[in-house]
Design a protein around this motif. Structure first.
Motif, mmCIF file in Angstrom:
data_model
loop_
_atom_site.group_PDB
_atom_site.id
_atom_site.type_symbol
_atom_site.label_atom_id
_atom_site.label_comp_id
_atom_site.label_asym_id
_atom_site.label_seq_id
_atom_site.Cartn_x
_atom_site.Cartn_y
_atom_site.Cartn_z
ATOM 1 N N HIS A 189 71.538 -9.982 82.951
ATOM 2 C CA HIS A 189 71.781 -8.547 83.079
ATOM 3 C C HIS A 189 73.265 -8.275 83.317
ATOM 4 O O HIS A 189 73.875 -7.389 82.698
ATOM 5 C CB HIS A 189 70.944 -7.980 84.225
ATOM 6 C CG HIS A 189 71.093 -6.501 84.410
ATOM 7 N ND1 HIS A 189 70.555 -5.591 83.507
ATOM 8 C CD2 HIS A 189 71.722 -5.769 85.372
ATOM 9 C CE1 HIS A 189 70.849 -4.364 83.914
ATOM 10 N NE2 HIS A 189 71.546 -4.445 85.046
ATOM 11 N N GLU A 190 73.874 -9.061 84.208
ATOM 12 C CA GLU A 190 75.296 -8.867 84.494
ATOM 13 C C GLU A 190 76.150 -9.237 83.275
ATOM 14 O O GLU A 190 77.124 -8.549 82.939
ATOM 15 C CB GLU A 190 75.706 -9.708 85.705
ATOM 16 C CG GLU A 190 75.015 -9.316 87.004
ATOM 17 C CD GLU A 190 75.336 -7.880 87.398
ATOM 18 O OE1 GLU A 190 76.461 -7.413 87.117
ATOM 19 O OE2 GLU A 190 74.454 -7.212 87.976
ATOM 20 N N ASN A 193 76.011 -6.493 80.605
ATOM 21 C CA ASN A 193 76.844 -5.329 80.920
ATOM 22 C C ASN A 193 78.307 -5.580 80.555
ATOM 23 O O ASN A 193 78.999 -4.708 79.994
ATOM 24 C CB ASN A 193 76.724 -4.994 82.408
ATOM 25 C CG ASN A 193 75.366 -4.413 82.755
ATOM 26 O OD1 ASN A 193 74.682 -3.873 81.877
ATOM 27 N ND2 ASN A 193 74.974 -4.515 84.010
ATOM 28 N N SER A 194 78.799 -6.784 80.875
ATOM 29 C CA SER A 194 80.182 -7.113 80.525
ATOM 30 C C SER A 194 80.361 -7.191 79.023
ATOM 31 O O SER A 194 81.395 -6.768 78.473
ATOM 32 C CB SER A 194 80.573 -8.444 81.166
ATOM 33 O OG SER A 194 80.482 -8.362 82.570
ATOM 34 N N ASN A 196 78.779 -5.529 76.730
ATOM 35 C CA ASN A 196 78.812 -4.181 76.151
ATOM 36 C C ASN A 196 80.225 -3.599 76.212
ATOM 37 O O ASN A 196 80.705 -2.969 75.261
ATOM 38 C CB ASN A 196 77.833 -3.273 76.889
ATOM 39 C CG ASN A 196 76.384 -3.648 76.617
ATOM 40 O OD1 ASN A 196 76.092 -4.216 75.559
ATOM 41 N ND2 ASN A 196 75.496 -3.340 77.540
#
Length: 398
Positions: A189-190, A193-194, A196
């Motif tokens: 998940h982390e 996000n990066s 994206n």
């Protein structure tokens, strides 16, 4: 007989089988007549032959002389036997056995009015041999039953213990996978996000011009990391199957076209053989796409790696799809040499891989995606590579 005026039965000579029988006829205290005759005891008297293999009937006179049978048993010819028989008859002593023949047991009864005795001799060895044999057979049967019971118990115990170990191993593996799934979901998940943000930033730069190679490389690496993050997210949670009717040929083409952006795509020849449009199969398109994407991606990466090592000159991947009467079948074949022998037995286990940059989730997720839809995944080693067979029922099973 004349002197005693009583009946007389006696042998002509000791040991003879011919007996004289004399009976007086007495009137008014006087013997007026005599009935006399000869009797061949071998023919006319019981005991002329053994009663059985272990019992023998003998006839003796008052002095202990043996008259019948004409061929006495072996123990009767022992020197001490005649004296013991004489004591047995005269004194009425009934020993359990003869000292001359301890295995022989005796019993006797007098014949009234004749001075003779009937003697019954029993051979203990013959009597007990049958009992001993039956006892040994019964003992052997009991031993076999005990051994059989022990063997069955051992086999059953080993099986139960094996099942217990298997259940314990599965439970530990499930706990481990659950913990890894939770951690993987958080990390993915982390990372996503990066990614994206990176993808949005690189999208502002033109892939053409002097920095075009760098931009295209960044795009490829971002797509690779995005695929990895998606795999980790999907591994961390069980899939929910949503079936719809999809065109199998279109799904295969979309997967192959979506992989054209990989850095390895320009070096690999990908041949696609699919049925005509309109060949429908009931499945979850997302799970099917994920499974096909993993298989084709692995095949492309394996063939390029084989080329870099000088094993093949032309990397090639062949994707074939067909619809059988009750199933959809897709095969992905490559000439990348196949996985190492020590990895082949663990292909579908999570986090087992032979690729330097892989994490070992692709094939595990592919098999999981198919099994949740009632299908299965098979592997076959080829002379120059390997083949994966994807089998999926056309209609959902009840």
């Amino acid at each position: 007989m004349l002197a005693r005026q009583t009946s007389v039965v006696d042998a002509i000579a000791p040991g003879a089988s011919l007996f004289v029988v004399a009976v007086p006829v007495v009137r008014a205290g006087q013997t007026t007549a005599v009935l006399a005759g000869l009797l061949d005891t071998e023919m006319a008297l019981p005991g002329g032959r053994p009663l059985s293999s272990d019992l023998e009937l003998l006839v003796l006179n008052a002095s202990g002389d043996l008259f019948l049978p004409s061929a006495p048993p072996s123990w009767a010819s022992v020197s001490r036997a005649s004296g013991e028989l004489r004591d047995f008859i005269r004194e009425g002593v009934r020993p359990p056995s003869l000292d001359a023949m301890p295995e022989t047991f005796l019993t006797a009864t007098p014949v009234p009015g004749t001075g003779l005795h009937l003697l019954l001799a029993a051979d203990e060895t013959a009597l007990l041999s049958g009992l001993r044999d039956r006892f040994l057979v019964q003992l052997l049967v009991l031993a076999l039953l005990q051994v059989g019971t022990l063997v069955l118990f051992t086999v059953h115990w080993r099986r139960v213990y094996g099942l217990f170990r298997e259940v314990e191993s599965r439970s530990a593996q499930q706990e481990k996978m659950a913990a890894l799934g939770s951690a993987a979901s958080l990390i993915a998940h982390e990372v996503k996000n990066s990614l994206n943000g990176l993808k949005a930033a690189t999208g502002l730069v033109s892939p053409e011009g002097e920095g075009g190679l760098v931009v295209r490389t960044l795009h490829g690496q971002i797509d690779r990391l995005a695929h990895l993050a998606t795999s980790l997210l999907n591994f961390g949670k069980p899939p929910v199957v949503r079936r719809v009717d999809v065109d199998l040929a279109q799904v295969v083409r979309d997967v192959v076209e979506g992989l054209r952006s990989l850095p390895e795509a320009g070096e690999v020849r990908v041949d696609v053989d699919v049925p005509p449009a309109g060949a429908l199969v009931s499945c979850d398109p997302l799970l099917l796409t994920t499974a096909l994407d993993n298989l084709v991606r692995n095949a492309m990466e394996a063939t390029v790696a084989a080329k870099d090592l000088g094993k093949v000159s032309e990397p090639r991947v062949r994707v074939r799809a067909r619809l059988d009467a009750d199933a959809a079948v897709v095969t992905v074949e490559d000439n990348g040499g196949g996985p190492p022998a020590d990895v082949e037995g663990h292909l579908f286990e999570p986090f087992r891989t032979s690729k330097p940059k892989g994490i070992g989730l692709g094939l595990a997720m592919t098999r999981q995606a198919l099994e949740h839809q009632g299908g299965h995944l098979a592997f076959e080693r080829l002379p120059d590579g390997c083949l994966f067979l994807l089998h999926l029922p056309r209609a959902p099973r009840p």
